[in-house]
Design a protein around this motif. Structure first.
Motif, short mmCIF file in Angstrom:
data_model
loop_
_atom_site.label_atom_id
_atom_site.label_comp_id
_atom_site.label_asym_id
_atom_site.label_seq_id
_atom_site.Cartn_x
_atom_site.Cartn_y
_atom_site.Cartn_z
N THR A 302 30.48 62.53 57.33
CA THR A 302 31.70 62.85 56.60
C THR A 302 32.86 61.99 57.12
N HIS A 303 32.92 61.88 58.44
CA HIS A 303 33.97 61.06 59.05
C HIS A 303 33.80 59.58 58.68
N GLU A 304 32.55 59.10 58.71
CA GLU A 304 32.28 57.70 58.39
C GLU A 304 32.64 57.37 56.94
N PHE A 305 32.39 58.31 56.02
CA PHE A 305 32.70 58.07 54.61
C PHE A 305 34.18 58.30 54.30
N LYS A 306 34.80 59.13 55.10
CA LYS A 306 36.20 59.49 54.83
C LYS A 306 37.11 58.27 54.93
N THR A 307 36.91 57.44 55.94
CA THR A 307 37.76 56.26 56.15
C THR A 307 37.62 55.25 55.02
N PRO A 308 36.38 54.81 54.66
CA PRO A 308 36.29 53.84 53.55
C PRO A 308 36.78 54.41 52.22
N ILE A 309 36.53 55.68 51.98
CA ILE A 309 36.99 56.28 50.72
C ILE A 309 38.52 56.26 50.66
N ALA A 310 39.13 56.63 51.80
CA ALA A 310 40.60 56.61 51.84
C ALA A 310 41.12 55.18 51.66
N THR A 311 40.43 54.22 52.29
CA THR A 311 40.85 52.82 52.15
C THR A 311 40.74 52.35 50.71
N ILE A 312 39.64 52.70 50.05
CA ILE A 312 39.43 52.32 48.64
C ILE A 312 40.51 52.94 47.76
N ASN A 313 40.82 54.21 48.00
CA ASN A 313 41.85 54.88 47.20
C ASN A 313 43.21 54.20 47.38
N LEU A 314 43.54 53.84 48.62
CA LEU A 314 44.81 53.15 48.86
C LEU A 314 44.84 51.79 48.19
N LEU A 316 43.15 50.87 45.50
CA LEU A 316 43.27 51.06 44.05
C LEU A 316 44.70 51.42 43.66
N ASP A 317 45.33 52.30 44.47
CA ASP A 317 46.73 52.65 44.19
C ASP A 317 47.64 51.43 44.30
N SER A 318 47.32 50.58 45.27
CA SER A 318 48.14 49.37 45.46
C SER A 318 47.99 48.41 44.28
N ILE A 319 46.76 48.28 43.80
CA ILE A 319 46.52 47.38 42.68
C ILE A 319 47.28 47.85 41.43
N LYS A 320 47.38 49.16 41.27
CA LYS A 320 48.09 49.69 40.10
C LYS A 320 49.60 49.38 40.14
N ASN A 321 50.10 49.08 41.33
CA ASN A 321 51.52 48.78 41.47
C ASN A 321 51.85 47.49 40.69
N PRO A 322 52.85 47.54 39.78
CA PRO A 322 53.20 46.35 38.97
C PRO A 322 53.53 45.14 39.82
N LYS A 323 54.10 45.36 41.01
CA LYS A 323 54.45 44.23 41.86
C LYS A 323 53.19 43.53 42.36
#
Length: 518
Positions: A302-314, A316-323
């Motif tokens: 759970t800990h091992e998957f938590k970090t990459p999942i959080a990184t991927i979510n961040l 993706l959120d960054s890519i959505k930023n118009p800048k």
């Protein structure tokens, strides 16, 4: 609850074994008592036969002498008369007897050329019965008289007389002159066989004073614990003059043979109960341990998957930023980050699936001739970035003359990679790793030595167990899920090799792999 179950099972097992042993002991005691009873009966019958044979033989000899010998001394004639009147029936009974007593002299070899005077009696007995019946005419009384006569002649000595003479004679003889070893042995053996005791035995005859006689089987000494005692001869007063002692060297084997089937069956079931209990206890402890390890594994995964999942979510959120969308270099950077984290998760899942397929024999280990030196160098290349990132170093010491052997290149590469990653993971500071190879006539041996934290003896026993990881306090202080070395062990054993570890706490570890050349 676990401890309670173990205690109850232990008490039950001890109770069952105790009951079984109690019945086995009872069966042995019963068999011993039966054996003792049969032996005593056999010895009793044997001594009775010996005594009877001596008396009958002696009586026969005396009667033979009587028929040949003459009279000695004087003869005395005796008479007696007995009369009795029965008033109820008016009957008079008269018994008269005449006896001739003759002194008789017995002389024979069995008397040691000595002689004794004894009496022989002959006699005649008359019996008459007279009935008196009164009539009216007393002048002519009617008489009814019956007269019988018989003669009893004592032409032979009776049993009591024979025994009396025999006792006189035996007092002047040694026991081996009365009975031979051959006859004694044969009679004892016959009586034992009648009671199904077919055993070798040793015997000895001892006097009432405890002194040994010449009647014994070879070198015999009394064993007070294992010998059976029975009186052999008596004096005229009924006291024991000699005792027969018999010992059975194979007595215990005979007793055990009688209950061997039941004994073996009981021991077999006791063995099965112990095995079943031990197996159940082992499985309980093992399952409890596996449950704890799996819980740690799930937490760690759970800990091992938590970090990459959080990184991927961040990302993706960054890519959505118009800048960010307008900056191609940043978009590509975040895409690469997502790809790397996804690859990392895929690698972890693949490791779990790989070890599962190995256990179920679902992995095809096709073998071809490969060079282990090339495999090791390739594996070092795979972890070179990790080593450089930690400012570490890997040194190779290839001393194996023969490095080619049949194996699977992909899986053996993963074996070396996992072992190197393990050395890097458990090294504090810059990892210093040495790889050694050597070959013998039958094996290719390579060792991976690190200067890491090392491990205790207890950890060394568990280090190849699936899901096991050495902890240093927090469960997540070391990345991984405890499958790397379990995978190493599985692959090495699939190649008919062995893997083991030598380590000392705080001084690093040496992992050694031996693979057969043929």
């Amino acid at each position: 609850m676990f401890i309670l179950i173990v205690v109850l099972m232990s008490i039950s097992l001890i109770g069952i074994i105790a009951v079984q042993l109690y019945w086995i002991n009872n069966a042995l005691e019963s068999k011993q008592a039966q054996f003792k009873n049969d032996v005593q009966k056999s010895l009793g019958a044997a001594t009775e036969r010996i005594n009877e044979k001596e008396i009958s033989t002696f009586q026969k000899k005396i009667n033979e002498i009587i028929s040949k010998e003459g009279l000695a001394g004087t003869a005395e004639l005796k008479q007696h008369l007995i009369q009795q009147i029965d008033t109820s029936t008016n009957t008079k009974i008269t018994v008269g007897g005449t006896f001739l007593e003759e002194n008789f002299k017995l002389t024979s070899d069995f008397l040691n050329h000595d002689s004794i005077i004894y009496k022989r009696v002959t006699g005649r007995t008359d019996f008459s019965k007279l009935s008196l019946i009164k009539s009216p005419d007393e002048l002519f009384p009617k008489l009814d008289e019956q007269r019988f006569s018989f003669t009893r002649r004592y032409t032979e000595f009776d049993r009591l007389q024979t025994i009396e003479i025999l006792n006189f004679v035996n007092n002047r003889k040694l026991i081996h002159q009365r009975l031979s070893n051959k006859d004694l042995n044969a009679i004892i053996k016959e009586e034992l066989v009648k009671r199904n005791i077919v055993l070798d035995f040793k015997y000895g005859v001892y006097g009432s004073d405890g002194l040994a006689t010449k009647l014994k089987s070879g070198y015999y000494t009394i064993d007070t614990k294992d010998s059976f005692k029975y009186p052999l001869f008596f004096d005229p007063l009924g006291n024991t003059t000699y005792n027969l002692h018999v010992t059975f060297p194979d007595k215990n084997d005979h007793i055990l043979a009688g209950i061997s089937n039941i004994l073996l069956l009981s021991l077999f079931f006791i063995f099965i109960i112990i095995i079943a209990f031990s197996s159940s206890l082992y499985q309980l402890i093992r399952q409890k341990k596996i449950s704890e390890i799996k819980t740690d594994f799930i937490n760690n995964m759970t800990h091992e998957f938590k970090t990459p999942i959080a990184t991927i979510n961040l990302a993706l959120d960054s890519i959505k930023n118009p800048k960010i969308l307008g900056d191609d270099s940043k978009v590509l950077r975040y895409v690469q980050m997502i790809r790397d984290e996804n690859k990392r998760m895929h690698s972890q899942v693949e490791n779990v699936l790989r070890i599962s397929r190995l256990e179920k024999n679902q992995i095809d280990l096709s073998k071809e001739t490969i060079d282990l030196h090339d495999i090791i160098e390739d594996a070092i290349t795979h972890v070179s970035l990790l080593i450089e990132d930690r400012k570490g170093k890997v040194s190779t010491h290839f001393k194996a003359i023969v490095s080619e052997l049949p194996g699977n290149q992909f899986h053996l590469t993963n074996v070396v990679v996992n072992m190197l990653e393990n050395a890097i993971k458990y090294s504090e500071g810059a990892p210093i790793i040495d790889v050694y190879t050597e070959s013998t006539s039958k094996f290719f041996v390579f060792k991976i030595k690190d200067s890491g934290i090392g491990m205790s003896k207890n950890v060394q026993k568990q280090v190849f167990t699936k899901f096991y990881r050495e902890q240093k306090g927090n469960i997540h202080d070391v990345k991984g899920h405890g499958l790397g070395l379990a995978y190493v062990k599985e692959i090495v054993e699939k190649h008919h090799g062995t893997v083991f570890v030598e380590s000392e706490k705080g001084k690093g570890s040496i992992f050694t792999v031996k693979l057969p050349l043929i």
